[in-house]
Design a protein around this motif. Structure first.
Motif, mmCIF file in Angstrom:
data_model
loop_
_atom_site.group_PDB
_atom_site.id
_atom_site.type_symbol
_atom_site.label_atom_id
_atom_site.label_comp_id
_atom_site.label_asym_id
_atom_site.label_seq_id
_atom_site.Cartn_x
_atom_site.Cartn_y
_atom_site.Cartn_z
ATOM 1 N N ILE A 70 -10.599 5.214 1.553
ATOM 2 C CA ILE A 70 -10.505 6.699 0.852
ATOM 3 C C ILE A 70 -9.178 7.311 1.750
ATOM 4 O O ILE A 70 -8.414 8.442 1.827
ATOM 5 N N ASN A 71 -8.422 5.987 2.127
ATOM 6 C CA ASN A 71 -6.948 6.504 2.581
ATOM 7 C C ASN A 71 -6.195 5.107 2.392
ATOM 8 O O ASN A 71 -6.459 4.232 2.636
ATOM 9 N N VAL A 72 -4.592 5.281 2.772
ATOM 10 C CA VAL A 72 -3.320 4.384 2.689
ATOM 11 C C VAL A 72 -4.014 3.815 3.866
ATOM 12 O O VAL A 72 -3.604 1.973 3.192
ATOM 13 N N GLU A 73 -4.201 3.637 4.632
ATOM 14 C CA GLU A 73 -4.480 2.911 5.910
ATOM 15 C C GLU A 73 -5.212 2.288 6.072
ATOM 16 O O GLU A 73 -5.119 1.079 5.493
ATOM 17 N N GLN A 74 -6.046 2.172 5.293
ATOM 18 C CA GLN A 74 -7.318 1.796 4.563
ATOM 19 C C GLN A 74 -7.198 -0.212 3.007
ATOM 20 O O GLN A 74 -7.729 -1.031 3.657
ATOM 21 N N TRP A 98 0.347 3.805 -3.939
ATOM 22 C CA TRP A 98 0.419 3.182 -2.868
ATOM 23 C C TRP A 98 0.076 1.425 -4.107
ATOM 24 O O TRP A 98 1.089 0.673 -4.123
ATOM 25 N N ALA A 99 -1.265 2.159 -3.996
ATOM 26 C CA ALA A 99 -1.655 0.691 -5.370
ATOM 27 C C ALA A 99 -0.894 0.435 -5.964
ATOM 28 O O ALA A 99 -0.140 -0.547 -6.098
ATOM 29 N N LYS A 100 -0.039 1.230 -6.806
ATOM 30 C CA LYS A 100 0.755 0.949 -8.396
ATOM 31 C C LYS A 100 1.773 0.656 -7.742
ATOM 32 O O LYS A 100 2.762 -0.575 -7.764
ATOM 33 N N GLU A 101 2.658 1.299 -6.662
ATOM 34 C CA GLU A 101 4.152 0.275 -5.945
ATOM 35 C C GLU A 101 3.795 -0.768 -5.629
ATOM 36 O O GLU A 101 4.459 -2.044 -5.550
ATOM 37 N N ASN A 102 2.485 -1.062 -5.284
ATOM 38 C CA ASN A 102 1.908 -2.609 -4.443
ATOM 39 C C ASN A 102 1.445 -2.882 -5.079
ATOM 40 O O ASN A 102 1.138 -4.858 -5.421
ATOM 41 N N ASN A 103 1.435 -2.857 -6.713
ATOM 42 C CA ASN A 103 0.611 -4.404 -8.124
ATOM 43 C C ASN A 103 -0.482 -4.232 -7.403
ATOM 44 O O ASN A 103 -1.125 -5.279 -8.292
ATOM 45 N N ILE A 104 -1.263 -3.530 -7.490
ATOM 46 C CA ILE A 104 -3.050 -3.583 -7.208
ATOM 47 C C ILE A 104 -3.693 -2.669 -7.872
ATOM 48 O O ILE A 104 -3.344 -1.192 -7.607
ATOM 49 N N PRO A 105 -4.955 -3.482 -8.541
ATOM 50 C CA PRO A 105 -5.390 -1.923 -9.547
ATOM 51 C C PRO A 105 -5.789 -1.089 -8.415
ATOM 52 O O PRO A 105 -6.670 -1.836 -7.218
ATOM 53 N N VAL A 106 -6.556 -0.148 -9.350
ATOM 54 C CA VAL A 106 -6.937 0.997 -8.225
ATOM 55 C C VAL A 106 -7.689 1.535 -9.242
ATOM 56 O O VAL A 106 -7.907 2.030 -10.114
#
Ligand code: 3PG
Length: 211
Positions: A70-74, A98-106
């Protein structure tokens, strides 16, 4: 195969609630034995990050992700521990960016046209549909697919062996999610054979439905 092609190919992402990180590896192995190579460890319990780390290290064939983020920290903690994807119950713009910037599927949860439009605006075309049973199930997904043909859904919440087919036969479904293949009690009882059997049956229904 891209990440989402793999998700489609497996067709199911179990939603996992772990109370003990020691259960993570045997659970991942039990799911794999049943033909499921995706799992979402939810940040509903303290041991989520440790559980993800253990699976990422010891069961490399399993694609382990983090759920209930539920948040960027998690999200950052999950990925630092080896999570390969992020699932949220709702749409938090910060988590998606954040996920897109880090290439993580979200995969954020979206149940209204406005939320889906927001997800599309953020560059996504796969969203979670949660709680699916409460928000109209497959009937709602079919209606939403008319204006949003480019979007695929991951329904969770009330999906089970009994209604799995109704979802899977629809072309707008990326995969289904749910906890019935790895119920809290079955995990607590270390009933790995039961979890493997439930997984194998889910995979069988998905294959037969798509055939
Ligand atoms: C989820 O987060 O997707 C749900 O808690 C899973 O719902 P279920 O327990 O009804 O499968």
């Amino acid at each position: 195969m891209t990440f989402f092609e793999k998700v489609y190919s497996t067709g199911i992402v179990p939603v996992v609630v772990l109370n003990n990180a020691d259960d993570a590896v045997p659970l991942a192995k039990a799911l794999l034995k049943g033909g499921i190579d995706f799992m979402e460890i939810t940040f509903r319990t303290e041991c989520a990050a440790d559980s993800i780390a253990m699976i990422a290290k010891e069961v490399p064939e399993m694609t382990v992700g983090a759920g209930t983020v539920i948040n960027v920290e998690q999200a950052a903690l999950a990925v630092k521990n080896g999570a390969k994807f992020i699932v949220s119950p709702g749409l938090d713009e910060g988590v998606v960016i954040w996920a897109k910037e880090n290439n993580i599927p979200v995969i954020p949860g979206c149940v209204t046209p406005s939320e889906i439009m927001k997800a599309i605006g953020l560059g996504l075309n796969v969203v979670k549909f949660f709680p699916a049973d409460v928000f109209g199930g497959i009937k709602a997904i079919k209606a939403l697919s008319a204006p949003f043909g480019q979007v695929k859904f991951l329904p969770t919440g009330g999906v089970s062996e009994a209604n799995l087919k109704d979802f899977i036969e629809n072309k707008s479904i990326a995969a289904i999610g749910g906890s019935w293949v790895c119920k809290k009690d079955d995990i607590a009882n270390h009933d790995w054979d039961k979890i493997t059997a439930l997984s194998a049956n889910a995979v069988k229904i998905i294959k037969e439905t798509r055939a």
